[in-house]
Design a protein around this motif. Sequence first.
Motif, PDB file in Angstrom:
ATOM      1  N   LEU A 162     -12.604 -42.278  12.913  1.00  0.00           N
ATOM      2  CA  LEU A 162     -11.679 -41.173  13.176  1.00  0.00           C
ATOM      3  C   LEU A 162     -10.245 -41.494  12.762  1.00  0.00           C
ATOM      4  N   ALA A 163      -9.833 -42.744  12.882  1.00  0.00           N
ATOM      5  CA  ALA A 163      -8.434 -43.102  12.616  1.00  0.00           C
ATOM      6  C   ALA A 163      -7.999 -42.757  11.185  1.00  0.00           C
ATOM      7  N   PRO A 164      -8.747 -43.136  10.138  1.00  0.00           N
ATOM      8  CA  PRO A 164      -8.315 -42.750   8.784  1.00  0.00           C
ATOM      9  C   PRO A 164      -8.286 -41.246   8.567  1.00  0.00           C
ATOM     10  N   VAL A 165      -9.145 -40.520   9.277  1.00  0.00           N
ATOM     11  CA  VAL A 165      -9.140 -39.059   9.164  1.00  0.00           C
ATOM     12  C   VAL A 165      -7.838 -38.502   9.708  1.00  0.00           C
ATOM     13  N   TYR A 166      -7.441 -38.966  10.885  1.00  0.00           N
ATOM     14  CA  TYR A 166      -6.152 -38.549  11.445  1.00  0.00           C
ATOM     15  C   TYR A 166      -5.011 -38.872  10.476  1.00  0.00           C
ATOM     16  N   LEU A 167      -5.064 -40.047   9.869  1.00  0.00           N
ATOM     17  CA  LEU A 167      -4.004 -40.462   8.945  1.00  0.00           C
ATOM     18  C   LEU A 167      -3.950 -39.542   7.738  1.00  0.00           C
ATOM     19  N   ARG A 168      -5.121 -39.151   7.231  1.00  0.00           N
ATOM     20  CA  ARG A 168      -5.173 -38.334   6.023  1.00  0.00           C
ATOM     21  C   ARG A 168      -4.701 -36.905   6.280  1.00  0.00           C
ATOM     22  N   ILE A 169      -4.898 -36.383   7.489  1.00  0.00           N
ATOM     23  CA  ILE A 169      -4.499 -35.001   7.769  1.00  0.00           C
ATOM     24  C   ILE A 169      -3.118 -34.922   8.399  1.00  0.00           C
ATOM     25  N   GLY A 170      -2.405 -36.052   8.478  1.00  0.00           N
ATOM     26  CA  GLY A 170      -1.024 -36.027   8.935  1.00  0.00           C
ATOM     27  C   GLY A 170      -0.822 -36.155  10.426  1.00  0.00           C
ATOM     28  N   ALA A 197      -0.362 -50.026  11.062  1.00  0.00           N
ATOM     29  CA  ALA A 197       1.032 -50.168  10.616  1.00  0.00           C
ATOM     30  C   ALA A 197       1.456 -48.973   9.772  1.00  0.00           C
ATOM     31  N   GLU A 198       0.601 -48.530   8.865  1.00  0.00           N
ATOM     32  CA  GLU A 198       0.945 -47.369   8.029  1.00  0.00           C
ATOM     33  C   GLU A 198       1.150 -46.126   8.875  1.00  0.00           C
ATOM     34  N   ALA A 199       0.272 -45.922   9.876  1.00  0.00           N
ATOM     35  CA  ALA A 199       0.427 -44.758  10.744  1.00  0.00           C
ATOM     36  C   ALA A 199       1.753 -44.824  11.504  1.00  0.00           C
ATOM     37  N   MET A 200       2.132 -46.007  11.976  1.00  0.00           N
ATOM     38  CA  MET A 200       3.410 -46.160  12.676  1.00  0.00           C
ATOM     39  C   MET A 200       4.589 -45.876  11.746  1.00  0.00           C
ATOM     40  N   ILE A 201       4.494 -46.366  10.504  1.00  0.00           N
ATOM     41  CA  ILE A 201       5.588 -46.172   9.539  1.00  0.00           C
ATOM     42  C   ILE A 201       5.748 -44.696   9.204  1.00  0.00           C
ATOM     43  N   LEU A 202       4.641 -44.011   8.959  1.00  0.00           N
ATOM     44  CA  LEU A 202       4.710 -42.588   8.633  1.00  0.00           C
ATOM     45  C   LEU A 202       5.191 -41.777   9.824  1.00  0.00           C
ATOM     46  N   ALA A 203       4.776 -42.165  11.029  1.00  0.00           N
ATOM     47  CA  ALA A 203       5.251 -41.458  12.222  1.00  0.00           C
ATOM     48  C   ALA A 203       6.747 -41.653  12.416  1.00  0.00           C
ATOM     49  N   ALA A 204       7.285 -42.785  11.935  1.00  0.00           N
ATOM     50  CA  ALA A 204       8.717 -43.067  12.057  1.00  0.00           C
ATOM     51  C   ALA A 204       9.510 -42.547  10.861  1.00  0.00           C
ATOM     52  N   GLY A 205       8.901 -41.729  10.032  1.00  0.00           N
ATOM     53  CA  GLY A 205       9.615 -41.164   8.884  1.00  0.00           C
ATOM     54  C   GLY A 205       9.774 -42.117   7.726  1.00  0.00           C
ATOM     55  N   GLY A 206       8.899 -43.103   7.605  1.00  0.00           N
ATOM     56  CA  GLY A 206       8.957 -44.048   6.497  1.00  0.00           C
ATOM     57  C   GLY A 206       9.664 -45.351   6.812  1.00  0.00           C
ATOM     58  N   VAL A 207      10.158 -45.498   8.031  1.00  0.00           N
ATOM     59  CA  VAL A 207      10.857 -46.724   8.420  1.00  0.00           C
ATOM     60  C   VAL A 207       9.834 -47.744   8.906  1.00  0.00           C
ATOM     61  N   VAL A 208       9.926 -48.968   8.392  1.00  0.00           N
ATOM     62  CA  VAL A 208       9.044 -50.042   8.830  1.00  0.00           C
ATOM     63  C   VAL A 208       9.614 -50.600  10.133  1.00  0.00           C
ATOM     64  N   THR A 209       9.058 -50.155  11.239  1.00  0.00           N
ATOM     65  CA  THR A 209       9.569 -50.546  12.555  1.00  0.00           C
ATOM     66  C   THR A 209       9.119 -51.964  12.907  1.00  0.00           C
TER      67      THR A 209
END
Length: 370
Positions: A162-170, A197-209
């Motif tokens: 399920l996790a990659p699916v959530y990532l792919r649909i935003g 890590a990618e999901a966290m970065i995208l959720a933060a607007g592209g910032v590597v937290t």
Amino acid sequence: MLIWIIFALMTGASVLAVLWPLGRRQPALFADTAGATALYRAQLAEIDRDLGRRMIGEGEAAAAKAEAARRLLRAADAEPAPEGESEPSLRRRRAASAIALSCVPLVALLIYGAQGSPTLPDQPLAARLKGSPNGQDFGIAVARIEAHLAANPSDGKGWAVLAPVYLRIGRYDDAAKAFASAIRHGTPSAELHAGQAEAMILAAGGVVTAAAREELAAATRLEPANPRARFFLAIAQEQDGDAGKAIAAFKALLADAPKDAPWAAAVRSRLSQLEARPDPDAAAAIAAMPQGDRDTAIRGMVEGLAARLAESGGTLPEWSRLIRSQMVLGDKEAAGRSLATARQRLAEDKAALDALAALAAETGLKEAAQ
């Protein structure tokens, strides 16, 4: 083929069940005149009994007998009713029923052939999850997985699906939580840590937290060559202001990439954007030089850029920077050659060609580059 045979048998049985009673002749109404005569005779006898018991008078009895007699005469003289409906009417009814019931399955079959998908092969759940997320079937599949995980929250494999699916649909926050659950309840892997890590970065607007950096570090510990983790670590170096290390990291990642790596194009694009930026330290150092040395340094940088682009190509911003720099240096001939080469290298990009045409008109290279 078997399913069509079953459908045909079921349709035939249904049509036969409806046509069988419709095709039978209806029973005749009032055909039994003997029965009607017996009924009226019983009425006359009843009138005589009522008169004998003095329940009715002589006049009432006479009137009742006269009425019963008239009914008895009409029943006795009436012609027998025909048995059921006429043969032409029966044939018309049978034909109308047969046509109506035959058209229903035929129309249904035609509609299904036009709007349905009788030749569509089976699609297992894994194949549907890899497809486009815009269809309703995909949404139903995701809802079923969510329902399954709600009832079985410790299913690590389910969370990993399920996790990659959530990532792919935003749905980045949900993706980060799903990756965390997959790691917690399943077997940790570099891909799971890098995905979180990618999901966290995208959720933060592209910032590597900081939390994303921890997941990237965990991914590289499990698999030092993991491309996703290395890509985002290079972006982290870029965001830290260390462009040199970021460029080196991107180049190393491309050097290790397989020829058909689908992510290599994204790495090249990021590297080109990074290389196109001017180095602040180098610009400050050149500005502090004497005039003659400064001109020599600038010319050397422009020649180096021209050599690199001529050898390996580059992006539109890089070609534009080269052409403008050559015009500033007064080398219009070299700028014209660079413009012609840029048009050849970017021939498949219409937007880039339009931008180069505008640049040629702006710098006066339009005629030289035709």
